[in-house]
Design an enzyme around this catalytic site. Sequence first.
Site, PDB file in Angstrom:
ATOM      1  CG  HIS A 150      -0.843 -27.358 -22.090  1.00  0.00           C
ATOM      2  ND1 HIS A 150      -0.737 -28.703 -22.369  1.00  0.00           N
ATOM      3  CD2 HIS A 150       0.296 -27.039 -21.423  1.00  0.00           C
ATOM      4  CE1 HIS A 150       0.417 -29.165 -21.890  1.00  0.00           C
ATOM      5  NE2 HIS A 150       1.062 -28.153 -21.326  1.00  0.00           N
TER       6      HIS A 150
ATOM      7  CG  HIS B 242       3.912 -24.433 -18.478  1.00  0.00           C
ATOM      8  ND1 HIS B 242       4.027 -25.508 -17.631  1.00  0.00           N
ATOM      9  CD2 HIS B 242       3.681 -24.943 -19.714  1.00  0.00           C
ATOM     10  CE1 HIS B 242       3.880 -26.631 -18.327  1.00  0.00           C
ATOM     11  NE2 HIS B 242       3.657 -26.314 -19.588  1.00  0.00           N
TER      12      HIS B 242
ATOM     13  NE  ARG C 247       7.710 -21.654 -17.040  1.00  0.00           N
ATOM     14  CZ  ARG C 247       7.817 -22.878 -17.495  1.00  0.00           C
ATOM     15  NH1 ARG C 247       7.439 -23.919 -16.757  1.00  0.00           N
ATOM     16  NH2 ARG C 247       8.301 -23.099 -18.706  1.00  0.00           N
TER      17      ARG C 247
ATOM     18  CG  ASN D 256       5.103 -27.739 -14.736  1.00  0.00           C
ATOM     19  OD1 ASN D 256       4.160 -26.971 -14.898  1.00  0.00           O
ATOM     20  ND2 ASN D 256       5.964 -28.018 -15.694  1.00  0.00           N
TER      21      ASN D 256
ATOM     22  CG  ASP E 211       2.260 -30.540 -18.885  1.00  0.00           C
ATOM     23  OD1 ASP E 211       2.216 -31.306 -19.862  1.00  0.00           O
ATOM     24  OD2 ASP E 211       2.762 -29.403 -18.939  1.00  0.00           O
TER      25      ASP E 211
ATOM     26  CG  HIS F  71       2.258 -31.282 -25.066  1.00  0.00           C
ATOM     27  ND1 HIS F  71       2.479 -32.642 -24.985  1.00  0.00           N
ATOM     28  CD2 HIS F  71       2.638 -30.772 -23.865  1.00  0.00           C
ATOM     29  CE1 HIS F  71       2.980 -32.941 -23.807  1.00  0.00           C
ATOM     30  NE2 HIS F  71       3.080 -31.824 -23.097  1.00  0.00           N
TER      31      HIS F  71
ATOM     32  CG  ASN G 237       9.450 -33.171 -23.981  1.00  0.00           C
ATOM     33  OD1 ASN G 237       9.262 -33.940 -24.915  1.00  0.00           O
ATOM     34  ND2 ASN G 237       9.548 -33.579 -22.732  1.00  0.00           N
TER      35      ASN G 237
ATOM     36  CG  ASP H 250       3.337 -26.905 -23.927  1.00  0.00           C
ATOM     37  OD1 ASP H 250       3.310 -26.610 -22.716  1.00  0.00           O
ATOM     38  OD2 ASP H 250       4.111 -27.769 -24.400  1.00  0.00           O
TER      39      ASP H 250
END
Length: 441
Positions: free
Chosen positions: A66, A68, A70, A100, A158, A238, A287, A314
């Site tokens: 998990h 990111h 980007r 995302n 996500d 998460h 979050n 995360d």
Amino acid sequence: MAGLLIKGGRVIDPASNTDAVMDLLIVDGRIAERRPPGQGKGGLPAGTKVVDAASHWVCPGLVDMHVHLREPGQEHKETVATGTAAAVAGGFTAVACMPNTSPVNDNAGVTGYILRKAADAGLARVYPIGAVSRGQLGEQLADIAELREAGCVAITDDGRPVATALLMRRALEYAGMFNMTVIEHCEDQTLKGDGVAHEGFQASTLGLRGIPGAAESIMALRDISLAELTGGAVHIAHMSARQSLDAVRYGKARGARVTCEVAPHHFVLTDEMLGAPVPYDTNVKMNPPLRDVADRDAMLQGLADGSVDVIATDHAPHHYDEKQVEFDRAPFGITGLETALSLCFDRLVHPGIVSMSRLIELLAVNPARILGVPGGSLSAGAPADITILAPDLSVTVSAARMRSKSKNTPFDGWQLRGGVAATIVDGRTVYLNDEFESSRM
């Protein structure tokens, strides 16, 4: 490819129930042999390099399911190259990246772009995760077959939950046809509203709008029920609330295909960080939010008793300017790739909450199994993705020295015990701690 002999380390391989001092021979990017220590260089391929791993622990390469990265579209926060540099510095030989991005990874074109960037970087392996819905809008399913063929290993929306129970049902059914897990960001958005912190005493004291733990657990119960209905596999991302852990235990007891992960910040920190040492510090805004002591302790218990399957970071990098605003306006998320392992050593292994073998299950064996990717094993013939650990290494977290492009961490300046000595991917050494390099290589 020249050979590599990792000599005299404590080899910890839960997949083969191994915990013993031995030598590990790597040839052509794969583990060729595990042998008793002290056999020297006799019988080794010509040009074999020898690494002295005495007093260090040798384990399967860590897998973070998990993160990111980007890219594409948010390269001011992170790129595939900087994100994988952070990954290997943190001991991770593979990462799975969330969809995302901008544009969203909901088609083969974006998936292929990410894989090409990962190949160019040549550091950690990168496994893209595709979107459940087109544009992550929660309206139409993405083409799951196309995403699978392009190289995605799971699907998720996500950053937001799968919008409706019907869409989640369809996602579980279709993903099951391709042996893929649906990873869920559990959040009832009507309960979350415009909340920015855990609903409780701390948020009330500071005048911050709250997000109750029930916002997470209600969605977790919905999706676990749908997994039981469809036979599909759901992974709760998460996890932070004790009620969610109860929901996971309930689903597992009923035979549902449910797994879950916890991030280090949710088993280390609590919402007391909202007010101290720096009130309204946006580096403790994430979050799901940091929750209260009872929730934190429940996550620790779940890690200890086997209810939790995975530790994932995360990793959510944000540019400095984005975080230097009022708490309400700042984006959610912190970096995690370069702090996770030391936090696990310091707060889980050394206090005796989990064994080292259990930690490797959480960080390597189970993530690889859930995603259906190579890794999690040091058996002969397995890919030579290896993390060498220094259990007593003194680590001072320094945001300024992080390899991630972003520095949004609440752990800056923390003193921790335990860290990474070296990271090896496909038989190549892609990261060396300075102390280990000077004394062992």
